[in-house]
Design an enzyme around this catalytic site. Structure first.
Site, PDB file in Angstrom:
ATOM      1  CG  ASP A   1      -2.232  -0.575   1.018  1.00 41.38           C
ATOM      2  OD1 ASP A   1      -2.327  -1.446   0.132  1.00 41.38           O
ATOM      3  OD2 ASP A   1      -3.185  -0.174   1.706  1.00 41.38           O
TER       4      ASP A   1
ATOM      5  CG  ASP B   1     -22.684   2.615   4.797  1.00 43.38           C
ATOM      6  OD1 ASP B   1     -23.059   3.293   3.817  1.00 43.38           O
ATOM      7  OD2 ASP B   1     -22.387   1.415   4.732  1.00 43.38           O
TER       8      ASP B   1
ATOM      9  CB  ILE C   1     -17.373   7.678  -0.609  1.00 48.45           C
ATOM     10  CG1 ILE C   1     -17.770   6.968   0.697  1.00 48.45           C
ATOM     11  CG2 ILE C   1     -17.907   9.101  -0.636  1.00 48.45           C
ATOM     12  CD1 ILE C   1     -17.165   7.584   1.953  1.00 48.45           C
TER      13      ILE C   1
ATOM     14  CD  GLU D   1     -15.258   2.871  -7.528  1.00 50.83           C
ATOM     15  OE1 GLU D   1     -16.081   1.966  -7.747  1.00 50.83           O
ATOM     16  OE2 GLU D   1     -14.082   2.645  -7.199  1.00 50.83           O
ATOM     17  CG  ASN D   2     -21.108   3.771  -5.674  1.00 42.52           C
ATOM     18  OD1 ASN D   2     -21.671   3.428  -6.707  1.00 42.52           O
ATOM     19  ND2 ASN D   2     -20.146   3.060  -5.116  1.00 42.52           N
TER      20      ASN D   2
HETATM   21  P1  AMP Z   1     -15.058   1.002   0.153  1.00 44.27           P
HETATM   22  O1  AMP Z   1     -14.198   0.985   1.401  1.00 44.27           O
HETATM   23  O2  AMP Z   1     -14.309   1.490  -1.050  1.00 44.27           O
HETATM   24  O3  AMP Z   1     -15.808  -0.274  -0.081  1.00 44.27           O
HETATM   25  O4  AMP Z   1     -16.187   2.144   0.403  1.00 44.27           O
HETATM   26  C1  AMP Z   1     -17.142   2.044   1.427  1.00 44.27           C
HETATM   27  C2  AMP Z   1     -17.905   3.345   1.508  1.00 44.27           C
HETATM   28  O5  AMP Z   1     -18.546   3.601   0.237  1.00 44.27           O
HETATM   29  C3  AMP Z   1     -19.019   3.331   2.550  1.00 44.27           C
HETATM   30  O6  AMP Z   1     -19.040   4.573   3.234  1.00 44.27           O
HETATM   31  C4  AMP Z   1     -20.242   3.182   1.702  1.00 44.27           C
HETATM   32  O7  AMP Z   1     -21.393   3.712   2.304  1.00 44.27           O
HETATM   33  C5  AMP Z   1     -19.873   4.014   0.500  1.00 44.27           C
HETATM   34  N1  AMP Z   1     -20.816   3.763  -0.595  1.00 44.27           N
HETATM   35  C6  AMP Z   1     -20.990   2.623  -1.303  1.00 44.27           C
HETATM   36  N2  AMP Z   1     -22.043   2.754  -2.148  1.00 44.27           N
HETATM   37  C7  AMP Z   1     -22.540   4.000  -1.955  1.00 44.27           C
HETATM   38  C8  AMP Z   1     -23.626   4.745  -2.519  1.00 44.27           C
HETATM   39  N3  AMP Z   1     -24.418   4.211  -3.446  1.00 44.27           N
HETATM   40  N4  AMP Z   1     -23.838   6.009  -2.091  1.00 44.27           N
HETATM   41  C9  AMP Z   1     -23.043   6.543  -1.145  1.00 44.27           C
HETATM   42  N5  AMP Z   1     -22.012   5.899  -0.568  1.00 44.27           N
HETATM   43  C10 AMP Z   1     -21.757   4.648  -0.966  1.00 44.27           C
END
Ligand code: AMP
Length: 394
Positions: free
Chosen positions: A139, A275, A324, A326-327
């Site tokens: 990392d 989250d 976060i 990506e979404n």
């Molecule tokens: P990761 O560690 O990359 O898996 O990211 C996890 C974070 O991405 C968490 O805070 C999730 O709530 C957020 N996340 C995943 N999907 C969404 C979404 N559709 N809208 C907002 N946050 C998201």
């Protein structure tokens, strides 16, 4: 613990697996295999033995993978391992011979929770797959190009000299992958002058300033606690807070550090959740604590992005990735709202479109060709790990 069988040629996943609560009696593991139709089947639970630590769980999981590979005439050519901390010893991925394993062990004090688990995983995998090379992908490695002005802390010299107290940075595999992908998307791969800020926003969050494919600075430091607001981690704060909370509550350093890692960030601010999806929904419904958490998160993020203009001396593109990045359309638009003075203006339709693995530019067409863009690039750390493992094996 996540694992996958990846075809390094085309990036296809053939097997994916997940183990949870490793090291406890509630440990569980499941695995999914691609069928002859190319589709993934149902997740099948694995029967774990008495050893539910990293070693025992991985031994069971890899045995299942090996059996599948034999049945399907798939040749396992190498194993890639994500290793969190490579200290100053590793600036690239490496085949794990005894000398390299010793160097990874020497990094244990820098990542006392993660490196021992990584080492246990490597040892378990070597026991099951003794005939293939095992490769470590760190990392920290991508950030080893940072200059001293970026990685030194202004602390007593012997802390740096004797204990390696400096900034290392993390999420390097992701920053490396998305910066290369973004450069390709922008038609500027290989351009030594391309200036990117990559924002990896997941449960952990970090930024990197990447110029011509080299990391010049990043927001995480000695540990993954520095920098941005994260799911449960505080990111930057006055180091004086530690002594103050100790004096006021009597809590010792390890308890305070645990609070800063596990009970802070979005969770601490909102009191609801770590989250972002939950917080997005709560904020939308009018919850003021969720709104505040998102405001602090995006303000800190924008402030840090602007700070990275110093090593880059400008900006060509801001790259969003991670769960976060990506979404969360709200996090992206609020962050870009703080950065309008740079010429970044969110395109609401493009922002809505780029979710769930869909990448692309999410800012309006710049009226000047020199204005920066913001682009969403889904990350793929597993693919980098598989490709490095395959490349070092050849
Ligand atoms: P990761 O560690 O990359 O898996 O990211 C996890 C974070 O991405 C968490 O805070 C999730 O709530 C957020 N996340 C995943 N999907 C969404 C979404 N559709 N809208 C907002 N946050 C998201």
């Amino acid at each position: 613990m996540k694992f996958a069988v990846v075809d390094p040629q085309n990036g296809a996943r053939l097997v994916t697996g997940l183990a949870e609560r490793v090291g406890t009696r509630e440990a569980s593991a499941s695995v999914r295999f691609v069928g002859t139709d190319g589709q993934f089947g149902q997740a099948a639970a694995l029967e774990l033995g008495d050893d539910t630590g990293h070693r025992g769980v991985l031994a069971v999981a890899l045995a299942a993978v090996q059996e599948w590979a034999r049945e399907h005439a798939v040749e396992l050519v190498a194993t890639g391992h994500r290793v969190v901390h490579g200290g100053e010893a590793f600036s690239a991925s490496v085949v794990l011979d005894e000398e390299a394993m010793d160097a990874v062990r020497e990094c244990i004090p820098l990542a006392p929770l993660h490196n021992p688990a990584n080492i246990a995983g490597v040892e378990a995998a070597r026991a099951v797959l003794p005939d293939v090379p095992h490769v470590a992908v760190f990392d920290t490695a991508f950030h080893q190009t940072m200059p001293a002005q970026a990685y030194r802390y202004a602390v007593p010299a012997e802390w740096a000299r004797d204990y390696g107290v400096r900034r290392y940075g993390f999420h390097g595999t992701s920053h490396r992958y998305v910066s290369a992908r973004a450069a390709r998307e922008l038609g500027r791969y290989g351009d030594p002058g391309l200036r990117l800020v990559t924002a990896h926003l997941g449960n952990g969050c970090s930024l990197a300033a990447v110029k011509g494919g080299r990391s010049l600075d990043t927001s995480m430091g000695l540990t993954p606690l520095e920098g941005l607001v994260m799911g449960t981690r505080s990111g930057d704060l006055d180091p004086g807070v530690l002594g103050y909370i100790h004096d006021r509550t009597g809590a010792d350093i390890s308890a305070i550090t645990a609070d800063l890692n596990k009970r802070s960030g979005l969770l601490g601010l909102s009191g609801i959740s770590n989250d972002m999806r939950t917080l997005d929904e709560a904020a939308e419904a009018g919850d003021e604590r969720a709104q505040l958490a998102i405001e602090v998160f995006t303000y800190r993020l924008a402030k840090y992005i602007a700070a990275l203009m110093v090593p880059l001396q400008g900006l060509d593109a801001l790259v969003f990735t991670g769960g976060i990045g990506e979404n969360s359309t709200t996090v992206r638009s609020a962050t870009l709202g703080h950065l309008r003075y740079l010429g970044l203006e969110v395109d609401p339709a493009a922002n809505q479109r780029c979710i769930r693995g869909e990448g692309g530019i999410i800012t309006r067409d710049p009226d000047s060709t020199r204005a920066p863009v913001a682009i969403v690039v889904p990350t793929d750390e597993e693919l980098v790990i598989a490709r490095d493992a395959a490349a070092l094996t050849r």
